[in-house]
Structures are given as structure tokens and as C-alpha cells.
Design a protein around this motif. Structure first.
Motif, PDB file in Angstrom:
ATOM      1  N   CYS A   1     -23.993  -7.041  12.444  1.00  0.00           N
ATOM      2  CA  CYS A   1     -25.340  -6.500  12.263  1.00  0.00           C
ATOM      3  C   CYS A   1     -25.557  -5.332  13.220  1.00  0.00           C
TER       4      CYS A   1
ATOM      5  N   GLU B   1     -28.236  -4.227  14.491  1.00  0.00           N
ATOM      6  CA  GLU B   1     -29.344  -4.405  15.437  1.00  0.00           C
ATOM      7  C   GLU B   1     -28.847  -4.982  16.765  1.00  0.00           C
TER       8      GLU B   1
ATOM      9  N   CYS C   1     -30.148  -7.433  19.124  1.00  0.00           N
ATOM     10  CA  CYS C   1     -31.052  -8.517  19.518  1.00  0.00           C
ATOM     11  C   CYS C   1     -30.272  -9.369  20.515  1.00  0.00           C
TER      12      CYS C   1
ATOM     13  N   TYR D   1     -30.340 -12.191  21.775  1.00  0.00           N
ATOM     14  CA  TYR D   1     -30.067 -13.611  21.557  1.00  0.00           C
ATOM     15  C   TYR D   1     -29.047 -13.857  20.453  1.00  0.00           C
ATOM     16  N   CYS D   2     -28.705 -12.819  19.686  1.00  0.00           N
ATOM     17  CA  CYS D   2     -28.075 -13.076  18.390  1.00  0.00           C
ATOM     18  C   CYS D   2     -26.553 -12.908  18.375  1.00  0.00           C
TER      19      CYS D   2
ATOM     20  N   GLN E   1     -24.767 -12.572  15.916  1.00  0.00           N
ATOM     21  CA  GLN E   1     -24.326 -11.764  14.774  1.00  0.00           C
ATOM     22  C   GLN E   1     -24.450 -10.265  15.005  1.00  0.00           C
ATOM     23  N   SER E   2     -24.977  -9.888  16.184  1.00  0.00           N
ATOM     24  CA  SER E   2     -25.122  -8.468  16.476  1.00  0.00           C
ATOM     25  C   SER E   2     -23.749  -7.842  16.719  1.00  0.00           C
TER      26      SER E   2
ATOM     27  N   ALA F   1     -27.334 -10.950   7.915  1.00  0.00           N
ATOM     28  CA  ALA F   1     -27.284 -10.160   9.148  1.00  0.00           C
ATOM     29  C   ALA F   1     -27.388  -8.671   8.807  1.00  0.00           C
ATOM     30  N   TRP F   2     -28.553  -8.298   8.331  1.00  0.00           N
ATOM     31  CA  TRP F   2     -28.840  -6.901   8.015  1.00  0.00           C
ATOM     32  C   TRP F   2     -30.001  -6.409   8.865  1.00  0.00           C
TER      33      TRP F   2
ATOM     34  N   ARG G   1     -35.430  -1.842  17.292  1.00  0.00           N
ATOM     35  CA  ARG G   1     -36.588  -1.752  16.399  1.00  0.00           C
ATOM     36  C   ARG G   1     -37.818  -2.177  17.190  1.00  0.00           C
TER      37      ARG G   1
HETATM   38 FE1  SF4 Z   1     -31.066  -9.166  15.058  1.00  0.00          FE
HETATM   39 FE2  SF4 Z   1     -31.140 -10.456  12.639  1.00  0.00          FE
HETATM   40 FE3  SF4 Z   1     -29.209  -8.714  13.184  1.00  0.00          FE
HETATM   41 FE4  SF4 Z   1     -29.235 -11.017  14.482  1.00  0.00          FE
HETATM   42  S1  SF4 Z   1     -28.919 -10.748  12.308  1.00  0.00           S
HETATM   43  S2  SF4 Z   1     -28.839  -8.971  15.371  1.00  0.00           S
HETATM   44  S3  SF4 Z   1     -31.459 -11.357  14.657  1.00  0.00           S
HETATM   45  S4  SF4 Z   1     -31.397  -8.258  13.035  1.00  0.00           S
END
Ligand code: SF4
Ligand code: SAM
Ligand code: DTB
Length: 325
Positions: free
Chosen positions: A52, A54, A56, A58-59, A61-62, A100-101, A168
Motif C-alpha cells: 500500500c 500510504e 500509516c 500502525y499498518c 501492509q504499508s 490495501a489501497w 493523507r
Molecule cells: Fe494505511 Fe489502509 Fe494502506 Fe494500511 S492498507 S497503509 S491502513 S491505507
């Protein structure tokens, strides 16, 4: 009477009540709006995993971090519906598809998601998606496909948000939520505790959500699943009493909403989870995986609900948005 003018001070006073008083109030409100023995079972499926763009904190998947998550492009409609059927057989009445977009794509991939939504609805389940930011047209097309709910979390207070997400703004999130609301799809919006925020930040999120008219029909309260490789990879879990206070405050501020005891149940004891359910949570995720992290086994959940004399809802529970105005 549902209120949309909760102040931070009022929420703080509720949150800080002696626990017996807080739980009594939360349970009273809960009973006036919901069956206190029923819990909605939802299932989650990651339909597109990892990479992803983004950031974030905590994530897992980033793409900014290496948390060892195996990337997976958008699943097929068949794979997704096979998982929905399995979830239904396990007692889930809502099926949530997460991707994860940063924002929902255009073209064939969006059409594929629409087919998934139609397929899940045809199984008689509520369908929920979380795909990142949406245009108004995308929200309208999801509504047309029969989507029950769109999950888009505000995560924390506006002040703390910019410390955990840099790609964002809070306003971007609010804009997508407005488009979802306008489309007629119900709103699922909540947050995460245990990221290093203050109690004020937790209540800042609840104050924002409670200001929305109507309230989000669904309010997931996640406790951070701390994943190695992310900047929040070494955070201690939130204690059950703190978790329960946030849930009880959400229940009191948004009486008609489904409050979801979402991520973080594995870090709670059985008694800790029981306390959160007694504090007014009335939904859990079923299945041994959330999106990329583990969740309690079906047998553990069954045992917990049986011991508590509680049961899963047999039918979908989400009413039309107008019912909450
Ligand atoms: Fe952020 Fe959602 Fe991407 Fe995880 S999947 S990095 S929470 S936007
Ligand atoms: N990419 C989309 C988005 O962010 O809106 C949808 C998927 S994203 C994984 C959905 C939500 O999962 C996030 O908003 C966040 O609240 C929650 N989440 C992600 N990682 C988490 C973690 N480690 N612990 C708890 N909740 C988490
Ligand atoms: C929400 O508030 N919690 C769910 C759902 N909405 C999409 C996601 C929890 C994700 C936990 C981390 C993971 O498994 O990747």
C-alpha cells in the motif's frame, strides 16, 4: 434521544466515571437499543494485500515498512465468494472485504469489487468494503451494487492523526465519509487505541464520530495489533479496563450504533473480552485471521459466548441509515 453535541469535557466525565457507574450506564443504554445477549459475527477477508502506498505507522501492509506480509493482488470473485460462504457457515452475517489501497481503483478491478459485493448480498449477508478513498461516483456505484456498509476509520483525534499518518489528511477521510453517506451506504467508522495516544485523543475521536448526523451505524474499536517492522512494532497492548472504558463511552455517546470489539482480542484474556462485551460492544470478528494478523479461533469464541450465555445474531442487523438520524 440521540445526541450529536457531545463535548470533549462531557465525554471525559463519562469515561472517567467509577467503573461500576460507567458500566451501569453503558448497559442501560445498550438495553434500550439492542438485545443485550446478541452479538453480530462479522468475517474479514483481505481481498488485496500489501504494497500500500500510504504511510500509516500502525499498518503491516504499508509499502513503507517491511513487516513480512506476503503481497497478494486483487482476488477473484470466486475466491472471495468461497470465503464468504465459509464465513456464513461459521455464523457470520456480515462479510467485510478489505483492500490495501490508498483509493479505490477505476476499471476492471473496481468492477470486480462490485461483482463481489453483489455476490455477498446474494448469499443473504451484509456486505462491507474498505478500499481507501472513494469518489462520489464510486460510492454511488457501490450503493447500486447493494453494499451495506463502507468502512473508513478516522483512527484517532485530528491532533494525533498527523503523528501516525503522513500521506493523507483527516479532512481527506471526512470527505470520503461524506460521499459514502450521500450514496446511502451505511457508515462504519472507528479507530485504534494503543498507538501512544492520550485518553483525550481517544475521546477526541469519539467526539468527532458522535457529532456526525446520523452517527456511524457501525463503530469499530480496534486495539493496536503491534506488528514488528512497523514503527509501532513494540507497543504494549492496551489493558482490558482501558479498552472497556473506551467501548462504554462509545456505547453511551452513540447508543443505536453497533460498537465492534475489533482487532486486538488475542491480547485480551477471556475475562477481558467479557468485560468489553459487558461494556456495550455487540459485534466481533469471527475467523482465525483479521486482514493479515491472527484472531481467536472459532472454538474459543464459541466457548466464550456459551460461558457468557450470549449468542451470535442469526440475521443481518443493519437498518437503513434514516433509522439513526
Ligand atoms: Fe494505511 Fe489502509 Fe494502506 Fe494500511 S492498507 S497503509 S491502513 S491505507
Ligand atoms: N486501505 C484502506 C484504509 O486504510 O482505509 C482499507 C484497509 S485498512 C487495513 C483498514 C483499517 O484497519 C485501518 O483504517 C485501521 O484502522 C485498521 N488497522 C490497520 N492495521 C491495524 C493494526 N495493526 N492494528 C489495528 N488496526 C489496524
Ligand atoms: C477495522 O476497523 N478493523 C478491521 C476492519 N476495520 C477492516 C481491520 C483490522 C486489521 C488489523 C490488522 C491486520 O490484520 O492487518
Amino acid at each position: 434521544m440521540l445526541r450529536h453535541d457531545w463535548t470533549l469535557e462531557e465525554l471525559r466525565a463519562v469515561h472517567d466515571l467509577p467503573l461500576p457507574e460507567l458500566l451501569f450506564r453503558a448497559q442501560s443504554v445498550h438495553r434500550a437499543h439492542h438485545d443485550p445477549q446478541a452479538v453480530q459475527g462479522c468475517a474479514l477477508l483481505s481481498i488485496k494485500t500489501g504494497l500500500c502506498p500510504e504511510d500509516c505507522a500502525y499498518c503491516p501492509q504499508s509499502a513503507h515498512y517491511d513487516a513480512g506480509v506476503e503481497p497478494q493482488d486483487l482476488l477473484s470473485v470466486d475466491e472471495t465468494l468461497a470465503s464468504a460462504r465459509e464465513a456464513k457457515a461459521q455464523g457470520a452475517t456480515r462479510f467485510c472485504m478489505g483492500a490495501a489501497w490508498r483509493e479505490a481503483p477505476e476499471g476492471e478491478r473496481f468492477e470486480r469489487v462490485l461483482s463481489m459485493v453483489r455476490g455477498v448480498r446474494a448469499l443473504g449477508m451484509e456486505a462491507c468494503c474498505t478500499l481507501g478513498m472513494l469518489t462520489q461516483e464510486q460510492a454511488d456505484r457501490l450503493a447500486e451494487a447493494g453494499l451495506t456498509a463502507y468502512n473508513h476509520n478516522l483512527d484517532s483525534s485530528p491532533e494525533f492523526y498527523s503523528k501516525i499518518i503522513t500521506t493523507r489528511t483527516y479532512q481527506d477521510r471526512l470527505d470520503t465519509l461524506k460521499r459514502v453517506r450521500r450514496s446511502g451506504v451505511t457508515v462504519c467508522c472507528g479507530g485504534i487505541i494503543g498507538m501512544g495516544e492520550t485518553v483525550e485523543d481517544r475521546l477526541g475521536l469519539l467526539a468527532e464520530l458522535a457529532r456526525h448526523r446520523p452517527h456511524p451505524e457501525s463503530v469499530p474499536i480496534n486495539s493496536l495489533v503491534s506488528v514488528a517492522g512497523t514503527p509501532l512494532g513494540e507497543r504494549a497492548p492496551v489493558g482490558a479496563l482501558d479498552f472497556a472504558r473506551v467501548i462504554a463511552t462509545a456505547r453511551i455517546a452513540m447508543p443505536a450504533s453497533i460498537v465492534r470489539l475489533s482487532a486486538g482480542r488475542l491480547e485480551l484474556s477471556e475475562e477481558g473480552q467479557a468485560l468489553c462485551l459487558l461494556a456495550g460492544a455487540n459485534s466481533i470478528f469471527l475467523g482465525d485471521r483479521l486482514l493479515t494478523t491472527p484472531n481467536p479461533r472459532a472454538s474459543a469464541d464459541e466457548e466464550l459466548l456459551t460461558k457468557m450465555g450470549m449468542r451470535l445474531c442469526e440475521d443481518p442487523v443493519t437498518a437503513a441509515p434514516a433509522a439513526q438520524a
